[in-house]
Design an enzyme around this catalytic site. Structure first.
Site, PDB file in Angstrom:
ATOM      1  N   TRP A 358       0.822  -1.206   0.000  1.00 26.13           N
ATOM      2  CA  TRP A 358       0.000   0.000   0.000  1.00 26.13           C
ATOM      3  C   TRP A 358       0.862   1.265   0.000  1.00 26.13           C
ATOM      4  CZ3 TRP A 358      -0.656   3.355   4.474  1.00 26.13           C
ATOM      5  CH2 TRP A 358       0.078   2.956   5.597  1.00 26.13           C
ATOM      6  N   ASP A 359       2.160   1.101   0.173  1.00 28.62           N
ATOM      7  CA  ASP A 359       3.086   2.233   0.129  1.00 28.62           C
ATOM      8  C   ASP A 359       2.924   3.030  -1.165  1.00 28.62           C
ATOM      9  OD1 ASP A 359       3.883   0.273   1.938  1.00 28.62           O
ATOM     10  OD2 ASP A 359       6.010   0.635   1.673  1.00 28.62           O
ATOM     11  N   GLU A 489       2.006  -1.806  13.241  1.00 28.93           N
ATOM     12  CA  GLU A 489       2.058  -3.263  13.297  1.00 28.93           C
ATOM     13  C   GLU A 489       2.529  -3.787  14.647  1.00 28.93           C
ATOM     14  OE1 GLU A 489       2.810  -3.997   8.513  1.00 28.93           O
ATOM     15  OE2 GLU A 489       4.523  -3.897   9.887  1.00 28.93           O
ATOM     16  N   LYS A 601       4.809   1.653  15.988  1.00 30.32           N
ATOM     17  CA  LYS A 601       5.839   1.461  14.960  1.00 30.32           C
ATOM     18  C   LYS A 601       5.828   2.617  13.972  1.00 30.32           C
ATOM     19  CE  LYS A 601       7.303  -1.829  11.387  1.00 30.32           C
ATOM     20  NZ  LYS A 601       6.912  -2.999  10.586  1.00 30.32           N
ATOM     21  N   GLN A 602       4.637   3.029  13.568  1.00 26.32           N
ATOM     22  CA  GLN A 602       4.512   4.136  12.623  1.00 26.32           C
ATOM     23  C   GLN A 602       3.180   4.839  12.841  1.00 26.32           C
ATOM     24  OE1 GLN A 602       4.224   1.390   9.042  1.00 26.32           O
ATOM     25  NE2 GLN A 602       2.908   3.031   8.332  1.00 26.32           N
TER      26      GLN A 602
END
Length: 768
Positions: A358-359, A489, A601-602
């Protein structure tokens, strides 16, 4: 301590001094690509030290059978792997019969490696003393042609400064290669033919299972004092072929070997014509010669930089960082083939299988929309439309029906090929990123035609998925989405991830809105799509009921949306209170401990605020940023860029700058201690966004381009260009003023710092 051996330079990546400990990292950092193929910066000559061999062909992969400890229904049968392709760069070098190998030389001096990003070539220069005491001086230049994208070129120049000797070059092709990353150590390639013709050699091979037919080819010529030295066939085996060129030379004299090589592939040629196509490519390269082809390379890169360059004045490391990111993005994908996409490692390694994530939709499309033309971004959207039927099959495998589509988390051809259950089954937010990209493309380009032609079918499939994936909670009296993994994640199998729920609601509403618009403005397309999908008004009403009654976890105490239902049950210790010896936690902690922690994580909730900024006030952004950023460890390459953009919007320029440096120099400084595995290609587009959307605060608001620029105090000025609806707009920002220039036929109204201005062609607009 981050790595610091890369020299600061505005246009080049430079390594000085030979250190065996740096070889694998440099193989990543100095990688080359031209959109059709790529390679890690392996040495041409034999190297017996630690190395990670990697040459890759775009679109060529192998379905490596899934390997898990416990099989679950719905698992993909395979994990797609980008394949280490037959090696064409190899050149063995012998001096008086002794093979040159940097790992065994008694002395290496003057070693310099340079990746010239302005002109698109890689060079090594050094002197070395062989174990037989003979000193050699070497200069090797290599590039992958943008003009002839099936061809790479090497010029290997060797000089003897102190003695006479016989020098032999043995250029070769080798299809007996393996992958660094393999589940079962399968044989990936089958060689079918090895042949020569004059000074050319060919290895025909095909991939197992996927049956991609390839021809690796080479042509070699040796120049000595202006004379061409003839070579001869040295060795021909089942999967290896080499030629030998030998010449006795005196002290101070030099030899230059030029080698052209590369691949022709059945994706682009008839299977029976691969050798013929290889000969044609070599004919074209031969006409130009090494120097002529290099001049074409310089011009091709000059054309790319003319549009995509970002200039930063007063901060060399920041300048080097952004150019490195832009360079690698263009090496990976140039938009010439809608069958291709952008893998997280590009052509620089094998991690993530080289597949599409999906990046692309979340991070890469904005870069390609603004630095190319809309056709390139449209091809990336067409790639997803072409995979719609397989997305429907992917959903069927998980129990969905009626044309519901779940796009894969990881794919090469539209099939899901990721084998971690918390990703494959649960990281379903990827569907929303694809729908958002359709919206983002139209918002920026003004090209609505994609939606009635292709996009509406994609939106219907995605809306059907969200409708079925949500269920009504009698307890909450709302629709909920259970058992998911968000962008963060470090939380798996959670309920009501805010970002996922928000995307689901938005996707449904956007699909319904576009159905109405297409019905009114494109009745023929509407009739075709509704007929093809068997869509009814009753079904749309059922979607709307889910969207209107979606549940969003919220904290009255903190006045923020909660990342997921159980977030406040965690021990909310901030990252700043963690012992630095425990970082990065993904390398120091058990997965169990990570999942129970509050660490992110992000960007997760903040990713939603980035996508849907218009739906939230600046005060709401600030409250959520202040709540979540202190728990974010940024151990995903996709995290710092979003935080940089949002910190800039909040006027926190020092923080925005630090996040920018982290994203732009993630690989150059090896923040995550993993650069030897390959580069973080897709997050590099986020670096571009950090400047253009972050510091420049470029937005499309009410169908107008808007800017509210800021500048880090570390910079004197910065400038960038964007292609907005076929107008090239250059923006330059200093501490005192912002200037705009435009090429195009007609003027355009833009917003600058909240005020509407008219920008005219070939006129400079200055705003203090």
């Amino acid at each position: 301590m981050n790595q610091d051996y890369i020299q600061a330079d505005e246009w080049s990546i430079i390594e000085e001094g030979f250190d065996k400990q740096h070889v694998k990292a440099s193989e990543s950092l100095f990688s080359l690509g031209n959109g059709a193929m790529g390679q890690r910066a392996n040495f041409e000559e034999t190297y017996t030290g630690e190395t990670f061999q990697g040459s890759y062909i775009a679109g060529v992969y192998y379905p490596d059978k899934t390997r898990v400890g416990w099989w679950k229904n719905g698992y993909p049968e395979y994990f797609a792997k980008v394949l280490n392709a037959p090696n064409w760069i190899g050149i063995k070098v012998f001096v008086n019969g002794h093979e040159f190998d940097l790992a065994t030389c008694t002395k290496v001096s003057g070693y310099k490696r340079e990746l010239n990003m302005k002109e698109g070539w890689h060079k090594r220069t050094f002197s070395a003393v062989l174990p037989n005491t003979i000193e050699i001086k070497v200069e090797v230049t290599r590039f992958l042609s943008l003009k002839l994208d099936e061809v790479g070129a090497i010029e290997f120049k060797l000089t003897l400064p102190n003695s006479d000797a016989e020098v032999s070059f043995v250029p070769y092709l080798d299809s007996g290669i393996t992958n660094e990353d393999s589940n079962w150590d399968d044989k990936f390639w089958n060689t079918t033919n090895v042949s020569t013709s004059g000074n050319r050699a060919f290895i025909e091979a095909h991939t197992m299972k996927t049956n991609f037919k390839t021809c690796a080819f080479m042509q070699a010529s040796l120049d000595y004092n202006g004379k061409s030295i003839q070579g001869k066939l040295e060795e021909s085996q089942e999967n290896f072929i080499s030629m030998k060129f030998s010449q006795k030379i005196k002290r101070g004299e030099d030899l230059t070997l030029v080698k052209f090589g590369g691949y022709t592939v059945s994706r682009n040629h008839d299977e029976g014509e691969l050798v013929s196509a290889a000969n044609q490519a070599l004919d074209q390269a031969s006409i130009l010669g090494f120097k002529g082809l290099l001049e074409e390379q310089k011009q091709a890169w000059a054309n790319i930089w003319e549009m995509s360059d970002i200039v930063i004045e007063g901060d060399i490391k920041a300048q080097q960082g952004i150019r490195f990111n832009i360079f690698q993005l263009n090496q990976t994908y140039l938009g010439t083939d809608s069958r291709l996409n952008i893998g997280p490692k590009g052509f620089t390694g094998e991690k993530y299988g080289g597949s599409t994530y999906w990046d692309t939709e979340a991070y890469c499309i904005p870069f390609y929309m603004a630095t190319k033309d809309e056709k390139v971004a449209r091809k990336l959207l067409k790639y997803r439309y072409n995979h719609l039927e397989k997305a429907i099959v992917n959903a069927q495998k998980l129990g969905f029906s009626n044309g519901a589509a779940l796009y894969p988390m990881v794919t090469m051809n539209g099939e899901e090929c990721h084998n971690e259950w918390e990703i494959t089954f649960e990281e379903i937010h990827r569907n929303g990123a694809i729908a958002f990209a359709i919206y983002n493309y139209y918002r920026y380009t003004g090209d609505y035609s994609y939606i009635p032609e292709m996009g509406l079918e994609v939106l219907i499939g995605i809306a059907r998925f969200w409708h079925q994936r949500a269920n009504f909670s009698g307890h909450k009296k709302k629709y909920v989405i259970l058992g998911v993994t968000g962008p963060n994640e470090y939380e798996n199998n959670v309920n009501n991830n805010w970002y996922t729920n928000y995307l689901a609601q938005w996707c449904i509403n956007f699909a319904i809105e576009q159905l109405g618009r297409v019905k009114e403005g494109y009745p023929n397309d509407y009739k075709r799509v509704v007929g093809k999908t068997n869509l009814t008004p009753t079904e749309c009403e059922a979607w709307k009921k889910v969207a209107d009654n979606m549940y969003f976890p919220y904290s009255d105490e903190y006045k923020v949306f909660l990342q997921q239902d159980g977030f406040l049950d965690k021990d909310l210790v901030k990252v700043s209170d963690l012992n630095k010896t425990e970082r990065p936690i993904n390398q120091k902690w058990s997965w169990d401990r990570i999942l129970r922690s509050p660490y992110i994580k992000q960007a997760d909730v903040l990713q939603g605020f980035y996508f849907f900024e218009d739906n939230f006030s600046t005060e709401e952004l600030e409250k959520h940023f202040d709540f979540y950023e202190p728990f974010t460890v940024h151990e995903s390459s996709l995290s710092p860029c979003v935080h940089s953009i949002q910190a800039a919007k909040l006027g926190r320029m020092d923080q925005a700058y630090q996040f920018y440096l982290r994203t732009s120099r993630l690989d150059l400084d090896d923040y995550n201690k993993e650069v030897e595995e390959g580069l973080h290609i897709t997050s590099m587009a986020g670096t571009w966004m950090s400047i253009v959307e972050g510091f420049g605060e470029m937005r499309v608001i009410n169908d107008q381009l808007s800017f509210n620029p800021r500048i880090p105090e570390q910079w004197n000025a910065y400038s960038f260009k964007v292609n907005f609806r076929n107008r090239i707009i250059k923006v330059k920002v200093s501490a005192d003023e912002v200037t705009f220039e435009m090429t195009g036929e007609k003027g355009i109204l833009i917003m600058v710092k909240g005020k509407q201005r008219e920008l005219l062609p070939n006129n400079k607009l200055t705003v203090g």
